[in-house]
Design a protein around this motif. Structure first.
Motif, PDB file in Angstrom:
ATOM      1  N   HIS A  62       0.834  -1.195   0.000  1.00  0.00           N
ATOM      2  CA  HIS A  62       0.000   0.000   0.000  1.00  0.00           C
ATOM      3  C   HIS A  62       0.874   1.253   0.000  1.00  0.00           C
ATOM      4  O   HIS A  62       2.027   1.225   0.451  1.00  0.00           O
ATOM      5  CB  HIS A  62      -0.915  -0.002   1.226  1.00  0.00           C
ATOM      6  CG  HIS A  62      -1.690  -1.275   1.393  1.00  0.00           C
ATOM      7  ND1 HIS A  62      -2.598  -1.712   0.459  1.00  0.00           N
ATOM      8  CD2 HIS A  62      -1.661  -2.226   2.374  1.00  0.00           C
ATOM      9  CE1 HIS A  62      -3.125  -2.864   0.852  1.00  0.00           C
ATOM     10  NE2 HIS A  62      -2.565  -3.207   2.010  1.00  0.00           N
ATOM     11  N   LEU A  63       0.331   2.349  -0.479  1.00  0.00           N
ATOM     12  CA  LEU A  63       1.086   3.600  -0.597  1.00  0.00           C
ATOM     13  C   LEU A  63       0.520   4.674   0.315  1.00  0.00           C
ATOM     14  O   LEU A  63      -0.700   4.859   0.380  1.00  0.00           O
ATOM     15  CB  LEU A  63       1.046   4.113  -2.040  1.00  0.00           C
ATOM     16  CG  LEU A  63       1.553   3.196  -3.149  1.00  0.00           C
ATOM     17  CD1 LEU A  63       1.426   3.892  -4.502  1.00  0.00           C
ATOM     18  CD2 LEU A  63       2.996   2.781  -2.904  1.00  0.00           C
TER      19      LEU A  63
ATOM     20  N   THR B  89       3.016  10.455  -4.990  1.00  0.00           N
ATOM     21  CA  THR B  89       2.477   9.126  -4.715  1.00  0.00           C
ATOM     22  C   THR B  89       1.270   8.841  -5.597  1.00  0.00           C
ATOM     23  O   THR B  89       1.113   7.728  -6.119  1.00  0.00           O
ATOM     24  CB  THR B  89       2.099   9.029  -3.228  1.00  0.00           C
ATOM     25  OG1 THR B  89       3.236   9.399  -2.427  1.00  0.00           O
ATOM     26  CG2 THR B  89       1.660   7.630  -2.859  1.00  0.00           C
TER      27      THR B  89
ATOM     28  N   SER C  28      -3.619  -2.592  -4.176  1.00  0.00           N
ATOM     29  CA  SER C  28      -3.036  -1.594  -3.282  1.00  0.00           C
ATOM     30  C   SER C  28      -4.072  -0.584  -2.814  1.00  0.00           C
ATOM     31  O   SER C  28      -4.985  -0.217  -3.557  1.00  0.00           O
ATOM     32  CB  SER C  28      -1.898  -0.854  -3.980  1.00  0.00           C
ATOM     33  OG  SER C  28      -0.834  -1.704  -4.280  1.00  0.00           O
TER      34      SER C  28
ATOM     35  N   GLN D 299       0.864   5.754  -8.367  1.00  0.00           N
ATOM     36  CA  GLN D 299      -0.257   4.814  -8.463  1.00  0.00           C
ATOM     37  C   GLN D 299      -0.996   4.974  -9.785  1.00  0.00           C
ATOM     38  O   GLN D 299      -1.521   3.996 -10.330  1.00  0.00           O
ATOM     39  CB  GLN D 299      -1.214   5.019  -7.286  1.00  0.00           C
ATOM     40  CG  GLN D 299      -2.515   4.238  -7.367  1.00  0.00           C
ATOM     41  CD  GLN D 299      -2.333   2.720  -7.411  1.00  0.00           C
ATOM     42  OE1 GLN D 299      -1.239   2.200  -7.193  1.00  0.00           O
ATOM     43  NE2 GLN D 299      -3.420   2.008  -7.695  1.00  0.00           N
TER      44      GLN D 299
ATOM     45  N   THR E 279      -4.180   3.354  -1.628  1.00  0.00           N
ATOM     46  CA  THR E 279      -3.358   4.555  -1.773  1.00  0.00           C
ATOM     47  C   THR E 279      -3.967   5.660  -0.929  1.00  0.00           C
ATOM     48  O   THR E 279      -5.135   6.020  -1.123  1.00  0.00           O
ATOM     49  CB  THR E 279      -3.282   5.003  -3.240  1.00  0.00           C
ATOM     50  OG1 THR E 279      -2.772   3.926  -4.036  1.00  0.00           O
ATOM     51  CG2 THR E 279      -2.383   6.209  -3.394  1.00  0.00           C
TER      52      THR E 279
END
Length: 703
Positions: A592-593, A603, A615, A607, A617
């Motif tokens: 995950h971000l 970021t 993921s 993505q 975000t």
């Protein structure tokens, strides 16, 4: 045990049971004062570098994959992705001048609403029952372009040096090209570049050089390239032209237009760019440079897109002097993949300076004759009667300049309007629309961020010991080296990783005693592994007290971004690299971000390229908008960001099929995000508040 890289594993020891405080440098991977060994810390690439290398792929399959990528890169950089609508040319041809064995007519047509192309059309006088080959002739930076008439002393020097045999050619080398082509039986069209001869509504170098033009991907390179495409449309439409035998030739800036047009338009059957293809200087004018265009490649790579169609070239005592040994061998390798090595050739004349003189022209004439199937034709040039400026100029009392010709300000406004209309038409309101949105906006973002590294090319190196549940890594690929600190979970492992990017550097995620800040500690306790990285020009990339500096040409940012990725792209690319390294070498599970403190846009951009459906975000945008950027050296300049929908367009791409949480959104229209998320069965949360710990933890399933 949780394997993070080939050849080593990390023990999941509790951070909470470690000594009362960590070493002061727990956040650092490298010794104090040492920076990563990263090629990007070297001086930026410029058009004037002595050597711009490019290595061709070894297989036809690999080349055709790369060729498609380069072609898209050119189109995006020129603001031509997707190609604009081809509106009616409404061509006007008038004012024929009879020169005995050939005629010359005046031409004007509309390349797009409010933009016109002007030029001279040469035709053989001799009648023919068959359609003729045709040659487009974009010219370079000769004074007054199509009207060029060299000063007497310069003409005399050309005759004396052997560069020219006749005064007419010495005076008017551009006319000499079309005259001989017409005498060979070809139709020839020489057209004005923007800001020259009759095409004076826009200046040649000014009007598109500011940062807003970059954000919309509005540039003279793209405008001129579109004019060239429409010039090809014009010539193809002529009733006496064989559309399967259309060639293109030009020298210097005209050489740039030659190989660019032939690279992106397969209708051009034969190419002959003179004194421009090479591995040294790549093109000195704003009309030859556009953001993204030569990142990772050079003019030789672009010219290679013409394969296997015939490609001839000349060099001179200028930046093309090495074409036979640097450039031609690489092109031969590409043509060999098609079994067509004889279809590419280059000849250098080092005794002459930058030119398109008689000696070079004769090589071109022979090349065109051979590949047009004209048989044996006489290519020795003879004297001719040059046209006067009055005989060439397109506009007069009977044929005035178009009243709707747009100046730079109005044209840019129209182009921006068209970009907004494009994004509105792409909004994925239903599932069937998603793929088209991906094809257009996703492809553009792939160019804007840069090619994603193949997993096999990613290397992860462990630095130091692995005690106390902390692993220090250097993640590298393609000369980049990203420092990372990975913290193992203190609670029951979830086999999920949070990649946390702080715009101030990863050291900000530890307190003065070396312990993780509260939100990080809670993630660890909740079973997440947390990876903290310093992306380019943050954290360990900077010496103590040093601020990030990215030297951008303020007079024309395209000179910088044509050859170097924008800083925001570099940072997004590092996030993607770290994500892919953790995903490949870490425990199976999603990565995950999280992007905060200025890293939200980076970021989100990362993505938007990855579009990872597994993921989550979570970003804080702090009300960021690309439209508010006013300075060329702003670290978040992203050419094309406005063309493809500003931060909302990136968010829509990032949300497709995934889970997105945005704080600090700043208001405005987010309908494209709503449509993209709904149509792709994704989800998102949008808030104008700053990102708080509880919001972040909730998004990751920790209450």
């Amino acid at each position: 045990m949780h394997c993070l890289a080939v050849g080593f594993c990390v023990a999941a020891l509790s951070l909470l049971t470690a000594s009362a405080s960590f070493a002061a440098d727990i956040s650092r991977v490298l010794p104090p004062g040492e920076k990563p060994d990263d090629v990007r810390l070297k001086p930026l690439r410029t058009l004037n570098d002595k050597y711009h290398p490019w290595s061709p792929p070894e297989s036809k399959e690999a080349w055709e994959k790369e060729a498609e990528r380069i072609r898209r890169q050119i189109l995006v950089s020129n603001g031509l992705w997707p190609l604009p609508e081809k509106t009616p040319l409404d061509a006007v041809i008038h004012g024929p001048v009879d020169r005995g064995d050939y005629t010359v007519e005046k031409v004007v047509f509309r390349s797009r609403p409010g933009v016109y192309v002007t030029g001279s059309l040469y035709r053989p006088k001799k009648t023919s029952t068959e359609k003729r080959p045709a040659v487009l002739c974009p010219h370079g930076h000769w004074l007054n372009g199509r009207f060029y008439d060299s000063p007497p002393k310069e003409a005399a020097d050309l005759l004396k040096s052997g560069a020219e045999s006749y005064l007419s050619g010495a005076r008017c080398p551009l006319q000499a090209i079309e005259v001989q082509l017409a005498r060979m039986g070809c139709v020839a069209f020489v057209f004005d570049t923007v800001g020259t001869a009759d095409n004076l509504a826009l200046p040649h170098r000014e009007g598109f050089n500011d940062v807003q033009a970059e954000l919309w991907l509005q540039n003279k390179m793209g405008l001129q390239t579109w004019n060239s495409i429409r010039a090809l449309d014009f010539v193809e439409s002529l009733p006496d032209v064989d559309p399967k035998r259309i060639g293109v030739t030009g020298a210097s800036g005209g050489g740039t237009q030659t190989f660019i047009l032939c690279a992106i338009d397969p209708r051009a059957a034969v190419a002959f760019p003179a004194v421009m293809v090479g591995t040294a200087m790549q093109g000195g004018c704003q009309c030859e440079n556009a953001s993204y265009m030569r990142q990772g490649i050079n003019n030789v790579a672009i010219a290679a897109l013409i394969a296997p169609r015939p490609l001839g070239m000349t060099g001179a005592n200028d930046w093309t002097i090495d074409i036979e040994t640097k450039g031609l061998p690489e092109l031969k390798k590409i043509y060999a993949l098609y079994g067509q090595e004889e279809n590419v050739a280059a000849k250098c004349f080092p005794q002459f300076p930058h030119n398109y003189n008689e000696v070079s022209r004769e090589v071109m004439f022979a090349w065109m004759a051979k590949h047009f199937g004209l048989g044996h034709v006489e290519v020795d040039q003879t004297d001719f009667w040059p046209l006067t400026r009055e005989e060439m100029t397109v506009f007069d009392q009977t044929h005035p300049a178009p009243a709707d010709w747009l100046d730079a300000e109005r044209l840019r406004a129209e182009m921006a309007k068209e970009s907004r209309e494009l994004m509105a038409s792409l909004e994925p309101k239903k599932e069937a629309d998603v793929q088209r949105f991906l094809d257009v906006v996703g492809t553009a973002v792939d160019v804007m961020v840069g090619p994603r590294t193949e997993p096999a090319a990613i290397k992860v190196k462990a630095i130091g010991d692995t005690e106390r549940g902390v692993q220090k890594l250097l993640i590298s690929a393609g000369g980049r080296s990203v420092p990372a600190v990975v913290l193992e979970p203190t609670g029951t492992p979830k086999n999920e990783t949070v990649l946390w990017i702080d715009g101030r550097g990863k050291s900000r995620l530890f307190d003065a005693g070396g312990k993780p800040i509260s939100a990080v500690a809670k993630l660890l306790a909740g079973g997440y592994r947390v990876a903290l990285v310093d992306v380019f020009l943050t954290g360990e990339f900077l010496a103590e007290g040093e601020t990030a500096k990215y030297a951008v040409n303020a007079n024309f940012p395209g000179y910088t971004y044509c050859y170097n990725a924008p800083l925001i792209s570099q940072r997004a690319r590092d996030i993607v690299l770290a994500h892919d390294a953790l995903e490949r070498f870490g425990t199976v599970g999603p990565v995950h971000l999280v992007g905060v403190e200025g890293a939200g846009p980076w970021t989100l951009l990362a993505q938007a390229q990855m579009r990872s459906p597994t993921s989550k975000t979570i970003v804080d945008l702090n009300r960021f908008r690309f439209q508010n950027i006013t300075s060329a050296d702003d670290p978040n300049v992203l050419p094309g960001a406005l063309r493809y929908g500003d931060i909302q367009g990136l968010a829509a791409l990032a949300a497709i099929g995934g889970k997105l949480t945005i704080s600090g959104e700043g208001g405005g229209d987010w309908s494209v995000l709503l449509s993209a998320s709904n149509s792709s069965k994704g989800s998102f949360e949008l808030s104008n508040d700053v990102l708080r710990d509880e919001t972040l933890l909730k998004a990751l399933g920790i209450q």
